[in-house]
Scaffold this motif. Sequence first.
Motif, PDB file in Angstrom:
ATOM      1  N   LYS A  61       0.823  -1.216   0.000  1.00 23.53           N
ATOM      2  CA  LYS A  61       0.000   0.000   0.000  1.00 23.53           C
ATOM      3  C   LYS A  61       0.856   1.264   0.000  1.00 23.53           C
ATOM      4  O   LYS A  61       0.404   2.304  -0.440  1.00 23.53           O
ATOM      5  CB  LYS A  61      -0.983  -0.006   1.170  1.00 23.53           C
ATOM      6  N   SER A 203       2.568   3.582  12.144  1.00 30.07           N
ATOM      7  CA  SER A 203       3.483   3.962  11.088  1.00 30.07           C
ATOM      8  C   SER A 203       4.235   5.230  11.483  1.00 30.07           C
ATOM      9  O   SER A 203       3.787   5.959  12.366  1.00 30.07           O
ATOM     10  CB  SER A 203       2.667   4.197   9.816  1.00 30.07           C
ATOM     11  N   GLU A 275       7.063  -6.290   7.639  1.00 29.00           N
ATOM     12  CA  GLU A 275       6.224  -5.649   6.616  1.00 29.00           C
ATOM     13  C   GLU A 275       6.594  -4.170   6.464  1.00 29.00           C
ATOM     14  O   GLU A 275       5.751  -3.294   6.671  1.00 29.00           O
ATOM     15  CB  GLU A 275       4.741  -5.760   7.022  1.00 29.00           C
TER      16      GLU A 275
HETATM   17  C1  LIG Z   1       0.573   0.031   6.553  1.00 29.48           C
HETATM   18  C2  LIG Z   1       1.005  -1.281   7.074  1.00 29.48           C
HETATM   19  C3  LIG Z   1       2.363  -1.633   7.055  1.00 29.48           C
HETATM   20  C4  LIG Z   1       3.452  -0.712   6.592  1.00 29.48           C
HETATM   21  O1  LIG Z   1       3.652   0.381   7.426  1.00 29.48           O
HETATM   22  P1  LIG Z   1       4.917   1.324   7.171  1.00 29.48           P
HETATM   23  O2  LIG Z   1       4.768   2.363   8.203  1.00 29.48           O
HETATM   24  O3  LIG Z   1       4.798   1.870   5.796  1.00 29.48           O
HETATM   25  O4  LIG Z   1       6.138   0.518   7.347  1.00 29.48           O
HETATM   26  C5  LIG Z   1       2.707  -2.901   7.495  1.00 29.48           C
HETATM   27  N1  LIG Z   1       1.772  -3.775   7.927  1.00 29.48           N
HETATM   28  C6  LIG Z   1       0.457  -3.460   7.963  1.00 29.48           C
HETATM   29  C7  LIG Z   1      -0.511  -4.465   8.442  1.00 29.48           C
HETATM   30  C8  LIG Z   1       0.034  -2.215   7.529  1.00 29.48           C
HETATM   31  O5  LIG Z   1      -1.267  -1.898   7.584  1.00 29.48           O
END
Ligand SMILES: *Cc1c(COP(=O)(O)O)cnc(C)c1O
Length: 420
Positions: A61, A203, A275
């Motif tokens: 995303k 985040s 992630e």
């Molecule tokens: C948005 C999201 C991420 C990524 O977050 P970042 O701050 O961009 O690293 C990872 N895991 C999940 C479940 C998310 O919703």
Amino acid sequence: MDHFAIRDGVLHAEDVPLTAIADAVGTPVYVYSRATLERHARVFRDALSDLQNVHIAFAIKSNPNLAVLRVLAREGFGGDIVSTGEMKRALAAGMKARDIVFSGVGKTRGELREAIDAGIGQFNIELEEEGVAIAQFAAKMGKTATAVLRVNPDVDAGTHAKISTGLKDNKFGVPIGRAPEIFARLAALDGLAMRGVALHIGSQIFDLAPIERAYAKVGALAMELRAAGFEIDRVDLGGGLGVPYERDKAPPTPAVYGEMVARVTKDWDVTLMFEPGRVIAGNAGVLLTRVIWVKPGVHRPYVIVDAAMNDLARPAMYDAWHDFEAVEPVGKRMVANIAGPVCESGDTFAMNREIDAVKAGDLAVFRTAGAYGATMASTYNSRALVPEVMVDGAAFAVVAERVMPEALIAAEHVPDFLKD
Ligand SMILES: *Cc1c(COP(=O)(O)O)cnc(C)c1O
């Protein structure tokens, strides 16, 4: 570190002057640096090299552009998806289905079936009923879906309210206190292989202490489940590491994060999943824009640029800061407000900001726009959908076209009952 730097008086992406991209593609336009993406992928991976089994799934995303995903697939990254639209992108970019993790609190039943059918590697289950549905669909298809239970550890990530996800009142995950009973019920279902737990508390995190607390809680849960006889072979630690939107405010480095993870997880004996989104893509992109006017204001002049909140929503949405720099700085500074053409007062990128002096016609960039930039773009005010370019050394290519109003209008219809 990134590959955007001034050379011979002109801001370059790797070996390409941004003036050349503006000439060829026009503005506004997102510009990504392949070398920067690769560098960030390697720095993140290296930071985890002391850990035994690691799986990294890029949070699609944050930047779902096919070329960006292709770069990361070549670096061995899988994908963390939150829709089957993102699944299609991940697969089209060359990521393997087994390397895809499906997160998100509102996966539809149709999406669950599609993802089971595609054989994705892991479902991150956000509520008990979702797990029951996955089990039923998989069993009916003669398959077994691998899953983990996402828990809400009730930890304040200390970030912006709109990007906090681990507080007990947030919509994500099951309450950590109820996780053991829910896990046990799901683990008993045919069609579902429950293999661990997951969390993601927010985040743009700058403080590792709350993440460490959340990890410790989830680790204790994983050990409790294992002691209860469940086969726990993975813990998904989510994403969330911050990036420096302002030059002098530095988040913890991936290396420092990696040391913390190694310390907290040393006795877990599981595959650790990550992630990351922003930390990989954020500084690998800029939004290139041209100054339309410098308009006198009451206190400060308004620098009106041709990029707007529909192209880069973060300032309007999260009060986010993006450094603004001239592409051909003249060495002078000015204090100004920076705004776009959209008819909303919220279409303002900065107020009272000291910036490189610019005048009408000059090119400039918003820095650190590679994550949550183009992907949030809209066509509000019937503006074109902003294009994206990737630079690779001295070469560059349009990796997403500017979708013009004509094309958007062509997808709309005046119904027969209005035609007379
Ligand atoms: C948005 C999201 C991420 C990524 O977050 P970042 O701050 O961009 O690293 C990872 N895991 C999940 C479940 C998310 O919703």
